[in-house]
Design a protein around this motif. Sequence first.
Motif, PDB file in Angstrom:
ATOM      1  N   UNK A 266       0.846  -1.192   0.000  1.00 23.96           N
ATOM      2  CA  UNK A 266       0.000   0.000   0.000  1.00 23.96           C
ATOM      3  C   UNK A 266       0.885   1.247   0.000  1.00 23.96           C
ATOM      4  N   UNK A 267       0.255   2.397  -0.096  1.00 27.74           N
ATOM      5  CA  UNK A 267       0.991   3.649  -0.098  1.00 27.74           C
ATOM      6  C   UNK A 267       1.750   3.892   1.189  1.00 27.74           C
ATOM      7  N   UNK A 268       1.258   3.334   2.308  1.00 24.63           N
ATOM      8  CA  UNK A 268       1.949   3.507   3.594  1.00 24.63           C
ATOM      9  C   UNK A 268       3.013   2.435   3.817  1.00 24.63           C
ATOM     10  N   UNK A 269       3.278   1.619   2.791  1.00 22.63           N
ATOM     11  CA  UNK A 269       4.318   0.578   2.778  1.00 22.63           C
ATOM     12  C   UNK A 269       3.960  -0.653   3.615  1.00 22.63           C
ATOM     13  N   UNK A 270       2.731  -0.767   4.086  1.00 19.66           N
ATOM     14  CA  UNK A 270       2.284  -2.040   4.647  1.00 19.66           C
ATOM     15  C   UNK A 270       1.878  -2.940   3.485  1.00 19.66           C
ATOM     16  N   UNK A 271       1.910  -4.252   3.700  1.00 21.00           N
ATOM     17  CA  UNK A 271       1.727  -5.208   2.606  1.00 21.00           C
ATOM     18  C   UNK A 271       0.437  -6.011   2.763  1.00 21.00           C
ATOM     19  N   UNK A 272      -0.053  -6.519   1.641  1.00 23.51           N
ATOM     20  CA  UNK A 272      -1.294  -7.292   1.686  1.00 23.51           C
ATOM     21  C   UNK A 272      -1.325  -8.319   0.556  1.00 23.51           C
ATOM     22  N   UNK A 273      -1.747  -9.544   0.914  1.00 25.63           N
ATOM     23  CA  UNK A 273      -1.886 -10.646  -0.042  1.00 25.63           C
ATOM     24  C   UNK A 273      -3.365 -10.995  -0.166  1.00 25.63           C
ATOM     25  N   UNK A 274      -3.764 -11.494  -1.341  1.00 27.81           N
ATOM     26  CA  UNK A 274      -5.160 -11.852  -1.591  1.00 27.81           C
ATOM     27  C   UNK A 274      -5.242 -13.347  -1.910  1.00 27.81           C
ATOM     28  N   UNK A 275      -5.970 -14.096  -1.073  1.00 31.55           N
ATOM     29  CA  UNK A 275      -5.980 -15.557  -1.098  1.00 31.55           C
ATOM     30  C   UNK A 275      -7.087 -16.138  -1.967  1.00 31.55           C
ATOM     31  N   UNK A 276      -6.875 -17.395  -2.381  1.00 32.68           N
ATOM     32  CA  UNK A 276      -7.958 -18.244  -2.869  1.00 32.68           C
ATOM     33  C   UNK A 276      -8.286 -19.252  -1.769  1.00 32.68           C
ATOM     34  N   UNK A 277      -9.447 -19.873  -1.866  1.00 32.23           N
ATOM     35  CA  UNK A 277      -9.819 -20.922  -0.904  1.00 32.23           C
ATOM     36  C   UNK A 277      -8.803 -22.056  -0.922  1.00 32.23           C
ATOM     37  N   UNK A 278      -8.358 -22.405  -2.117  1.00 31.15           N
ATOM     38  CA  UNK A 278      -7.438 -23.535  -2.263  1.00 31.15           C
ATOM     39  C   UNK A 278      -6.110 -23.266  -1.557  1.00 31.15           C
ATOM     40  N   UNK A 279      -5.612 -22.038  -1.656  1.00 31.13           N
ATOM     41  CA  UNK A 279      -4.353 -21.690  -0.998  1.00 31.13           C
ATOM     42  C   UNK A 279      -4.470 -21.807   0.517  1.00 31.13           C
ATOM     43  N   UNK A 280      -5.545 -21.290   1.054  1.00 36.07           N
ATOM     44  CA  UNK A 280      -5.763 -21.347   2.506  1.00 36.07           C
ATOM     45  C   UNK A 280      -5.876 -22.795   2.959  1.00 36.07           C
ATOM     46  N   UNK A 281      -6.645 -23.573   2.225  1.00 39.99           N
ATOM     47  CA  UNK A 281      -6.825 -24.986   2.563  1.00 39.99           C
ATOM     48  C   UNK A 281      -5.496 -25.729   2.571  1.00 39.99           C
ATOM     49  N   UNK A 282      -4.677 -25.494   1.545  1.00 42.67           N
ATOM     50  CA  UNK A 282      -3.386 -26.182   1.454  1.00 42.67           C
ATOM     51  C   UNK A 282      -2.460 -25.803   2.600  1.00 42.67           C
TER      52      UNK A 282
END
Length: 323
Positions: A266-282
């Motif tokens: 983000x602009x404030x240099x904090x980070x963020x990832x966006x998941x799929x259901x499959x990734x979380x499950x694994x």
Amino acid sequence: MEDTISNTEKRPQFGNRLLENAEEVFKHNAWDNVQWDEEQEKAAKEKVQLNSQTTFTEDTLKDLDTNADKHWDSFYDIHQNRFFKDRHWLFTEFPELAPDNTSAPLRVYPNNDETVKSIKPEVGNQASNVKRYIFEIGCGVGNTIFPILQYSRDPNLFIYGCDFSTKAIEIIRENELYDTSRCCVFVLDATKSEWDVPFEKDSLDIIVLIFVLSAIDPTKMKLVIDNIYRYLKPGGLVVFRDYGRYDLAQLRFKKGRCISDNFYARGDKTKVYFFTQEEVSSLFKEAGFLEEQNLVDRRLQVNRGKMLTMYRVWIQGKYRKPL
């Protein structure tokens, strides 16, 4: 703008407000369980492809990683405890957090042709001296801890919380609701291979992981989940909620904010990832967890003043450590 409800019309409870007639979209501020069509899914993919074309330089990536704690300290220094709202919705989504709270409505999720319904857990015998321990990773300024303490009066409940940001921990400790007889918060980098924590392995009943795993580099997520497994007691539960693929926040990113696939700064240099259901499950299953819930919560938020519709996508799960 406040909802106006007539005497003959009852406003649906949170978690059960379904948009059955598209012409009524601006009737309320939010709608639950909104399904996407193929055209909307295609448009979202195109936006992500566009905003992922330009990535950061090596020097910028090094700064984001090396100074991550300073960036979060700056975030909390600016916003203090005003940025996030207390999460009173927790007990609709995760009634396990305060089983003695009877005020939250049950949440109903359609899952294809089936309905998955959250069941309130048994309260149990609170007169017994069996302690119950909850640990929240990424507790911020207490927007989860304080509602749990407010809604659960279980004298045997004790809550631990940690955050990467020293400033966040300072703010939560200064809050008048912070009660050291009921909770304890401390600074922790959860991506470290060994945790320095005030409790033993195999000792926690519930670990709360809400909108925090997404702030961690995907290459370090497995280590975090493995440590969570070590500190949960057999039969213990992880409650998880985080950003899903094609959430509004992802689609709003401009070119030049992408770190790697579906991972942004983000602009404030904090980070963020966006998941799929499959990734979380694994992630959880590979660590040894049993999956009790894994669903996509699609919500349509409405700005009725500007006549705008905004689609949110969150992944929610519950994972149990085997007995």
